[in-house]
Design an enzyme around this catalytic site. Structure first.
Site, PDB file in Angstrom:
ATOM      1  N   CYS A  95      -3.542 -40.615  -9.714  1.00 41.74           N
ATOM      2  CA  CYS A  95      -2.748 -41.419 -10.292  1.00 41.74           C
ATOM      3  C   CYS A  95      -2.051 -42.367  -8.933  1.00 41.74           C
ATOM      4  CB  CYS A  95      -1.379 -40.204 -10.653  1.00 41.74           C
ATOM      5  SG  CYS A  95      -0.705 -40.845 -11.775  1.00 41.74           S
ATOM      6  N   ARG A 128       3.961 -44.044 -21.941  1.00 38.84           N
ATOM      7  CA  ARG A 128       3.353 -43.663 -20.964  1.00 38.84           C
ATOM      8  C   ARG A 128       2.691 -42.411 -21.309  1.00 38.84           C
ATOM      9  NH1 ARG A 128       6.071 -43.763 -16.290  1.00 38.84           N
ATOM     10  NH2 ARG A 128       4.869 -42.244 -15.158  1.00 38.84           N
ATOM     11  N   HIS A 192      -3.135 -34.342 -12.027  1.00 38.73           N
ATOM     12  CA  HIS A 192      -1.728 -33.800 -11.061  1.00 38.73           C
ATOM     13  C   HIS A 192      -2.341 -32.040 -11.306  1.00 38.73           C
ATOM     14  CE1 HIS A 192       0.247 -37.242 -10.178  1.00 38.73           C
ATOM     15  NE2 HIS A 192       0.282 -37.678 -11.171  1.00 38.73           N
TER      16      HIS A 192
END
Ligand code: GLN
Length: 237
Positions: A95, A128, A192
């Site tokens: 990320c 997002r 993640h």
């Protein structure tokens, strides 16, 4: 750092970059190496410490815009990570860590220089990207589907020198089409979760790259497989 026969793994800047369980990647790599009888040493290198250039595997995690920009600046000034990559170290970048491996990225509205170790750049998306991500990994890597959790505002555009890590089948990744990137022994991903708990085959790929082995002895992956099945199903729901 000590003898040549020990596998040395560096966790880069835990004080700045470590969201959504990214430290788990260090624990999983060390554990999967130890299960194969490979001696391992792990190092957590804070952003106020010099970055060693002689380790075998480097892990860098996600983070918010401010710490991400600071981490990039310090890694550029330090130069140790560039030397390590040039000497053939393996890298897993997640990320924010993935974005800063590229040529540039945006943090808090400002364009920031990256390390330029992956041929890509990142800008901002309109929304997002938050939630489960799943993708079919580049067949050349010979790995099962990618599973992860993403939460990022950036979008990433690959140049000809980097190949997508995966084709997205759920979630957003780089741009809704592809996810992550790889070149040589560098892997970058938005996953993640932590990524290596959900994708033990990627952990083993990094170990194989680091020790120069075509294969590793099998380990009992009953529990990681249960987790994968659950998360891959959740991404498809
Ligand atoms: N700050 C970056 C973004 O929002 C990376 C976020 C993260 O690492 N989770 O795009």
């Amino acid at each position: 750092m000590s003898t040549e026969s020990v596998l040395r793994i560096v966790w880069i800047y835990p004080d700045l970059l470590s969201t959504y369980g990214d430290r788990g990647n260090l624990l999983i790599l060390a554990r999967r190496a130890a299960m194969r009888g490979i001696p391992v040493e792990t190092y957590s290198v804070r952003s106020d410490q010099p970055m060693p250039s002689t380790a075998d595997i480097y892990l860098i995690g996600g983070g918010e815009d401010g710490p991400q920009a600071l981490a990039a600046q310090r890694l550029i000034n330090d130069g140790g990570l560039h030397r390590a990559v040039n000497q053939g170290a393996a890298v897993l970048a997640i990320c924010a860590g993935y974005q800063l491996f590229g040529h540039s990225f945006f943090a808090k509205g400002a364009k920031c220089p990256g390390l330029g170790l992956l041929d890509l750049h990142s800008d901002r998306g309109e929304t997002r990207a938050v939630g489960e991500i799943r993708g079919d990994i580049d067949p050349r890597l010979g790995l099962p589907p990618l599973s992860g959790f993403e939460n990022h505002g950036g979008r990433t555009h690959l140049g000809p020198g980097a190949a997508p890590l995966a084709r997205v089948t759920a979630g957003v990744g780089n741009d809704g089409q592809t996810e992550g990137a790889w070149h040589g022994k560098i892997l970058g991903t938005y996953s993640h979760g932590p990524a290596l708990a959900r994708n033990p085959a990627i952990a083993d790929l990094l170990l194989r790259w680091a020790i120069g082995a075509d294969s590793l002895s099998p380990v009992d992956d009953t529990w990681p497989e249960k987790l994968r099945a659950e998360r891959l199903a959740a991404a498809g729901a």
